[in-house]
Design a protein around this motif. Structure first.
Motif, PDB file in Angstrom:
ATOM      1  N   SER A   1       0.834  -1.207   0.000  1.00 26.67           N
ATOM      2  CA  SER A   1       0.000   0.000   0.000  1.00 26.67           C
ATOM      3  C   SER A   1       0.864   1.250   0.000  1.00 26.67           C
ATOM      4  O   SER A   1       0.571   2.224  -0.715  1.00 26.67           O
ATOM      5  CB  SER A   1      -0.917  -0.003   1.228  1.00 26.67           C
ATOM      6  OG  SER A   1      -1.768  -1.128   1.230  1.00 26.67           O
ATOM      7  N   VAL A   2       1.934   1.238   0.783  1.00 27.70           N
ATOM      8  CA  VAL A   2       2.850   2.385   0.814  1.00 27.70           C
ATOM      9  C   VAL A   2       3.514   2.582  -0.546  1.00 27.70           C
ATOM     10  O   VAL A   2       3.639   3.708  -1.042  1.00 27.70           O
ATOM     11  CB  VAL A   2       3.914   2.190   1.911  1.00 27.70           C
ATOM     12  CG1 VAL A   2       5.084   3.147   1.709  1.00 27.70           C
ATOM     13  CG2 VAL A   2       3.300   2.410   3.285  1.00 27.70           C
TER      14      VAL A   2
ATOM     15  N   TRP B   1       4.150   5.938  -5.099  1.00 30.99           N
ATOM     16  CA  TRP B   1       4.298   5.988  -6.543  1.00 30.99           C
ATOM     17  C   TRP B   1       3.271   6.931  -7.178  1.00 30.99           C
ATOM     18  O   TRP B   1       3.582   7.677  -8.112  1.00 30.99           O
ATOM     19  CB  TRP B   1       4.144   4.578  -7.122  1.00 30.99           C
ATOM     20  CG  TRP B   1       4.224   4.524  -8.611  1.00 30.99           C
ATOM     21  CD1 TRP B   1       5.316   4.784  -9.401  1.00 30.99           C
ATOM     22  CD2 TRP B   1       3.149   4.208  -9.513  1.00 30.99           C
ATOM     23  NE1 TRP B   1       4.992   4.641 -10.733  1.00 30.99           N
ATOM     24  CE2 TRP B   1       3.674   4.284 -10.836  1.00 30.99           C
ATOM     25  CE3 TRP B   1       1.818   3.840  -9.321  1.00 30.99           C
ATOM     26  CZ2 TRP B   1       2.886   4.017 -11.956  1.00 30.99           C
ATOM     27  CZ3 TRP B   1       1.043   3.582 -10.437  1.00 30.99           C
ATOM     28  CH2 TRP B   1       1.578   3.667 -11.736  1.00 30.99           C
ATOM     29  N   LEU B   2       2.051   6.945  -6.626  1.00 33.30           N
ATOM     30  CA  LEU B   2       0.993   7.787  -7.181  1.00 33.30           C
ATOM     31  C   LEU B   2       1.136   9.254  -6.795  1.00 33.30           C
ATOM     32  O   LEU B   2       0.948  10.146  -7.633  1.00 33.30           O
ATOM     33  CB  LEU B   2      -0.380   7.266  -6.725  1.00 33.30           C
ATOM     34  CG  LEU B   2      -0.862   5.947  -7.329  1.00 33.30           C
ATOM     35  CD1 LEU B   2      -2.178   5.528  -6.693  1.00 33.30           C
ATOM     36  CD2 LEU B   2      -1.021   6.068  -8.849  1.00 33.30           C
ATOM     37  N   PHE B   3       1.472   9.518  -5.518  1.00 34.94           N
ATOM     38  CA  PHE B   3       1.401  10.888  -5.009  1.00 34.94           C
ATOM     39  C   PHE B   3       2.770  11.536  -4.762  1.00 34.94           C
ATOM     40  O   PHE B   3       2.863  12.757  -4.772  1.00 34.94           O
ATOM     41  CB  PHE B   3       0.594  10.912  -3.704  1.00 34.94           C
ATOM     42  CG  PHE B   3      -0.822  10.456  -3.865  1.00 34.94           C
ATOM     43  CD1 PHE B   3      -1.769  11.282  -4.459  1.00 34.94           C
ATOM     44  CD2 PHE B   3      -1.229   9.198  -3.448  1.00 34.94           C
ATOM     45  CE1 PHE B   3      -3.081  10.873  -4.615  1.00 34.94           C
ATOM     46  CE2 PHE B   3      -2.539   8.774  -3.596  1.00 34.94           C
ATOM     47  CZ  PHE B   3      -3.468   9.607  -4.195  1.00 34.94           C
TER      48      PHE B   3
ATOM     49  N   THR C   1       7.635   8.489  -6.399  1.00 37.35           N
ATOM     50  CA  THR C   1       8.790   7.682  -6.028  1.00 37.35           C
ATOM     51  C   THR C   1       9.005   6.581  -7.062  1.00 37.35           C
ATOM     52  O   THR C   1       8.055   5.939  -7.500  1.00 37.35           O
ATOM     53  CB  THR C   1       8.582   7.040  -4.636  1.00 37.35           C
ATOM     54  OG1 THR C   1       8.304   8.073  -3.696  1.00 37.35           O
ATOM     55  CG2 THR C   1       9.824   6.276  -4.196  1.00 37.35           C
ATOM     56  N   LYS C   2      10.256   6.376  -7.439  1.00 36.52           N
ATOM     57  CA  LYS C   2      10.591   5.356  -8.424  1.00 36.52           C
ATOM     58  C   LYS C   2      11.106   4.100  -7.719  1.00 36.52           C
ATOM     59  O   LYS C   2      11.884   4.183  -6.770  1.00 36.52           O
ATOM     60  CB  LYS C   2      11.663   5.885  -9.394  1.00 36.52           C
ATOM     61  CG  LYS C   2      11.283   7.199 -10.078  1.00 36.52           C
ATOM     62  CD  LYS C   2      10.014   7.059 -10.919  1.00 36.52           C
ATOM     63  CE  LYS C   2       9.684   8.382 -11.617  1.00 36.52           C
ATOM     64  NZ  LYS C   2       8.433   8.287 -12.407  1.00 36.52           N
ATOM     65  N   TYR C   3      10.678   2.952  -8.204  1.00 33.14           N
ATOM     66  CA  TYR C   3      11.093   1.679  -7.613  1.00 33.14           C
ATOM     67  C   TYR C   3      11.689   0.782  -8.689  1.00 33.14           C
ATOM     68  O   TYR C   3      11.268   0.815  -9.849  1.00 33.14           O
ATOM     69  CB  TYR C   3       9.895   0.972  -6.966  1.00 33.14           C
ATOM     70  CG  TYR C   3       9.326   1.717  -5.780  1.00 33.14           C
ATOM     71  CD1 TYR C   3       9.924   1.644  -4.533  1.00 33.14           C
ATOM     72  CD2 TYR C   3       8.176   2.495  -5.922  1.00 33.14           C
ATOM     73  CE1 TYR C   3       9.400   2.331  -3.452  1.00 33.14           C
ATOM     74  CE2 TYR C   3       7.646   3.180  -4.842  1.00 33.14           C
ATOM     75  CZ  TYR C   3       8.266   3.082  -3.614  1.00 33.14           C
ATOM     76  OH  TYR C   3       7.754   3.776  -2.549  1.00 33.14           O
ATOM     77  N   ARG C   4      12.663  -0.018  -8.263  1.00 33.62           N
ATOM     78  CA  ARG C   4      13.285  -0.971  -9.177  1.00 33.62           C
ATOM     79  C   ARG C   4      12.488  -2.275  -9.202  1.00 33.62           C
ATOM     80  O   ARG C   4      11.652  -2.537  -8.351  1.00 33.62           O
ATOM     81  CB  ARG C   4      14.725  -1.238  -8.754  1.00 33.62           C
ATOM     82  CG  ARG C   4      15.623   0.006  -8.851  1.00 33.62           C
ATOM     83  CD  ARG C   4      17.050  -0.326  -8.482  1.00 33.62           C
ATOM     84  NE  ARG C   4      17.916   0.836  -8.616  1.00 33.62           N
ATOM     85  CZ  ARG C   4      19.227   0.825  -8.352  1.00 33.62           C
ATOM     86  NH1 ARG C   4      19.791  -0.309  -7.931  1.00 33.62           N
ATOM     87  NH2 ARG C   4      19.943   1.914  -8.497  1.00 33.62           N
TER      88      ARG C   4
ATOM     89  N   VAL D   1      -1.606   5.116   4.502  1.00 29.94           N
ATOM     90  CA  VAL D   1      -2.003   6.517   4.289  1.00 29.94           C
ATOM     91  C   VAL D   1      -1.322   7.417   5.306  1.00 29.94           C
ATOM     92  O   VAL D   1      -0.782   8.487   4.968  1.00 29.94           O
ATOM     93  CB  VAL D   1      -3.534   6.658   4.389  1.00 29.94           C
ATOM     94  CG1 VAL D   1      -3.944   8.128   4.348  1.00 29.94           C
ATOM     95  CG2 VAL D   1      -4.215   5.884   3.272  1.00 29.94           C
ATOM     96  N   SER D   2      -1.305   6.977   6.558  1.00 27.07           N
ATOM     97  CA  SER D   2      -0.667   7.756   7.617  1.00 27.07           C
ATOM     98  C   SER D   2       0.829   7.897   7.382  1.00 27.07           C
ATOM     99  O   SER D   2       1.392   8.993   7.484  1.00 27.07           O
ATOM    100  CB  SER D   2      -0.938   7.099   8.976  1.00 27.07           C
ATOM    101  OG  SER D   2      -0.236   7.763  10.005  1.00 27.07           O
TER     102      SER D   2
END
Length: 228
Positions: free
Chosen positions: A114-115, A120-122, A125-128, A187-188
């Motif tokens: 979820s994090v 990624w949406l808001f 952040t880029k992830y491998r 979310v928190s």
């Protein structure tokens, strides 16, 4: 690539030790919550209330003492953050009344994917690829836990010495509560990551403690009356 010396550096070892200590504290809290539920004591909001009060006192004191500027984040954002955090704690602790300690501890990991989705949406952040593989393994394990709890009642039939295979009265309901709470934790946490970069750690902790205590005090009053 990390070298052998950097992996076993003082900073890494201290972080590893602190992480293990936090894990021990979280496990102790989970065990205590499970034991309270087993004894028929239902105070999910009250259990977290003192945490917010301590945050408000400690970090609020620092904020008042060193404050040289107004709040960097509007107060209503802190209120929304506090509501999400308080309700996340409420849902996860409430789940101990319906499902087992093991299921709660495992399904709480739903906050990880979820994090990743929320950042990624808001936060862009880029992830491998390897991180997505890790998340896929995590989600697969969570699906197996839920699947096991769904069929735990059938396995529990004919076993008079055990209260269902999961150790709870309604494992599916407990799993739904945990997953909902884990989503609110995400979310928190993502909100905290955004706010701490704008307002600072002291302001974040102080305001979260203050509004968390206010929200918690309003919600825990019916709990206390129900347990008297």
């Amino acid at each position: 690539m990390a070298t052998f010396d950097s992996f076993f550096s003082k900073r890494t070892l201290i972080g590893l030790a602190l992480g293990q200590f936090v894990s021990l504290v979280i496990t102790s809290t989970a065990f205590s919550s499970s034991e309270l539920s087993r004894r028929g004591i239902s105070v999910p909001t009250s259990q977290s209330f003192l945490n917010y009060v301590l945050l408000a006192i400690v970090y609020g004191g620092f904020l008042v003492y060193k404050r040289k500027r107004s709040l960097q984040i509007k107060w209503y954002f802190y209120l929304m953050l506090a509501v999400a955090d308080v309700e996340a704690n409420f849902l996860v602790v409430k789940a101990y009344q319906y499902t087992s300690l093991t299921s709660v501890m495992l399904l709480d990991c739903w906050s990880i994917p979820s994090v990743i989705l929320l950042t990624w949406l808001f936060l862009n952040t880029k992830y491998r690829f390897r991180k997505f593989v890790g998340v896929a393994v995590c989600v697969a394990g969570l699906v197996l836990v839920v699947f096991s709890d769904v069929h735990s009642r059938d396995r529990g039939k004919g076993l008079p010495h055990f209260k269902y295979g999961s150790g709870g009265s309604d494992p599916v309901k407990g799993d739904v509560l945990v997953l909902s709470g884990a989503m609110l934790y995400a979310v928190s946490n993502v909100s905290e990551e955004f706010i701490v970069k704008k307002g600072g750690r002291v302001e974040l902790m102080a305001m979260l403690g203050l509004f968390g205590a206010v929200v918690g005090s309003c919600q825990m009053y019916p709990e206390i009356l129900a347990n008297i």
